[in-house]
Design a protein around this motif. Structure first.
Motif, mmCIF file in Angstrom:
data_model
loop_
_atom_site.group_PDB
_atom_site.id
_atom_site.type_symbol
_atom_site.label_atom_id
_atom_site.label_comp_id
_atom_site.label_asym_id
_atom_site.label_seq_id
_atom_site.Cartn_x
_atom_site.Cartn_y
_atom_site.Cartn_z
ATOM 1 N N VAL A 68 0.219 8.601 -4.003
ATOM 2 C CA VAL A 68 0.671 7.902 -2.809
ATOM 3 C C VAL A 68 1.583 8.869 -2.071
ATOM 4 O O VAL A 68 2.641 9.239 -2.589
ATOM 5 C CB VAL A 68 1.430 6.602 -3.146
ATOM 6 C CG1 VAL A 68 1.804 5.873 -1.860
ATOM 7 C CG2 VAL A 68 0.597 5.703 -4.049
ATOM 8 N N PRO A 92 0.799 -1.226 0.000
ATOM 9 C CA PRO A 92 0.000 0.000 0.000
ATOM 10 C C PRO A 92 0.835 1.280 0.000
ATOM 11 O O PRO A 92 0.343 2.338 -0.386
ATOM 12 C CB PRO A 92 -0.831 -0.127 1.275
ATOM 13 C CG PRO A 92 -0.963 -1.597 1.493
ATOM 14 C CD PRO A 92 0.363 -2.158 1.063
ATOM 15 N N THR A 103 -0.387 -1.958 -5.192
ATOM 16 C CA THR A 103 -0.852 -1.820 -3.813
ATOM 17 C C THR A 103 -1.400 -3.121 -3.243
ATOM 18 O O THR A 103 -2.467 -3.140 -2.633
ATOM 19 C CB THR A 103 -1.899 -0.684 -3.716
ATOM 20 O OG1 THR A 103 -2.272 -0.457 -2.365
ATOM 21 C CG2 THR A 103 -3.125 -1.003 -4.563
ATOM 22 N N ASN A 105 0.159 2.287 -9.702
ATOM 23 C CA ASN A 105 0.171 2.204 -8.240
ATOM 24 C C ASN A 105 -0.011 0.733 -7.865
ATOM 25 O O ASN A 105 -1.101 0.183 -7.982
ATOM 26 C CB ASN A 105 -0.959 3.063 -7.660
ATOM 27 C CG ASN A 105 -1.024 3.021 -6.149
ATOM 28 O OD1 ASN A 105 -0.271 2.311 -5.493
ATOM 29 N ND2 ASN A 105 -1.951 3.785 -5.584
ATOM 30 N N TYR A 124 -2.833 -5.338 1.226
ATOM 31 C CA TYR A 124 -3.759 -4.587 2.078
ATOM 32 C C TYR A 124 -4.530 -5.552 2.978
ATOM 33 O O TYR A 124 -4.854 -6.664 2.608
ATOM 34 C CB TYR A 124 -4.723 -3.766 1.222
ATOM 35 C CG TYR A 124 -5.386 -4.559 0.124
ATOM 36 C CD1 TYR A 124 -6.557 -5.277 0.351
ATOM 37 C CD2 TYR A 124 -4.814 -4.614 -1.141
ATOM 38 C CE1 TYR A 124 -7.139 -6.016 -0.647
ATOM 39 C CE2 TYR A 124 -5.395 -5.363 -2.155
ATOM 40 C CZ TYR A 124 -6.563 -6.052 -1.900
ATOM 41 O OH TYR A 124 -7.137 -6.799 -2.891
#
Length: 223
Positions: A155, A131, A165, A163, A168
């Motif tokens: 970010v 993240p 990510t 991005n 999570y």
């Protein structure tokens, strides 16, 4: 053939180390096959059709704005050095051959308008990275045609074309930046979601509070 690259550490990782290079060979090459020392995995090439820079990441095989692994003979491109003594090498092993296919688990957001033919893309990949900011994220190159709109995910203080990510463990809120150079209506369209495997993915307009569920082909128009 080896090209030595410049690198100055100004303490700004998304700004430091950019170099313009060209393919010196008489044939196309695959960027992924080139020798790279202290150089990021991403190659940037301006795409005049969309008015923005196309990017291809050799590590994840993710691209935006029509970017791909192929660099034509004499074509100029941008790469980012990450430290001193950086270089990029062209040799027989880099000659073009075969075809490439890119897949990813995520969502592609494309920004268009009826004002002109320019567009831009940003990608959020849920199967790579973390993240926060890491080596799987691909910085946004903000060079563009003066009338071309731009879109990127944010970010921290950085803007990113890709991005990454993954990892999570709770609900994510990913800021999306839009820069519209001309007043008018713009549309964000979601695509490449076939393998996403997520539910309750929503695009929220923070100005109006409008919520748009993101599924394949979903779009949101704003002024």
């Amino acid at each position: 053939i080896t090209r030595n690259l410049d690198y100055t550490n100004n303490g700004a990782p998304t700004v430091d180390g950019w170099n313009a290079v060209s393919n010196p060979l008489p044939s196309p090459v695959l960027f992924s096959n080139l020798g790279r020392t202290n150089v990021e995995d991403s190659v940037y090439i301006f795409n005049p059709a969309v008015g923005n820079v196309a990017v291809y990441d050799a590590g994840s095989e993710i691209s935006t704005n029509g970017g791909n692994d192929t660099i034509q003979s004499s074509q100029a491109f941008l790469v980012q050095a990450t430290a001193g003594s950086a270089s990029i090498s062209f040799d027989q092993g880099g000659f073009f051959g075969g075809s490439q296919q890119s897949t990813f688990n995520g969502v592609r957001l494309k920004l268009t308008s009826g004002l002109n033919t320019f567009s831009d893309e940003t990608v959020v990949a849920f199967g790579l990275g973390t993240p926060g900011v890491d080596g799987d994220d691909v910085p946004k190159m903000t060079f563009s045609h003066p009338d071309a709109p731009q879109i990127a995910s944010r970010v921290g203080a950085g803007h990113f074309a890709v991005n990454a990510t993954a990892g999570y463990t709770e609900a994510l809120a990913i800021p999306i930046m839009v820069d519209a150079k001309i007043d008018g209506s713009y549309t964000v369209t979601a695509s490449s979601m076939e393998n996403i495997g997520l539910s309750c993915l929503v695009l929220e307009d923070l100005e109006t509070g409008t919520m748009t569920p993101l599924v394949e082909g979903a779009s949101y128009t704003f002024t």
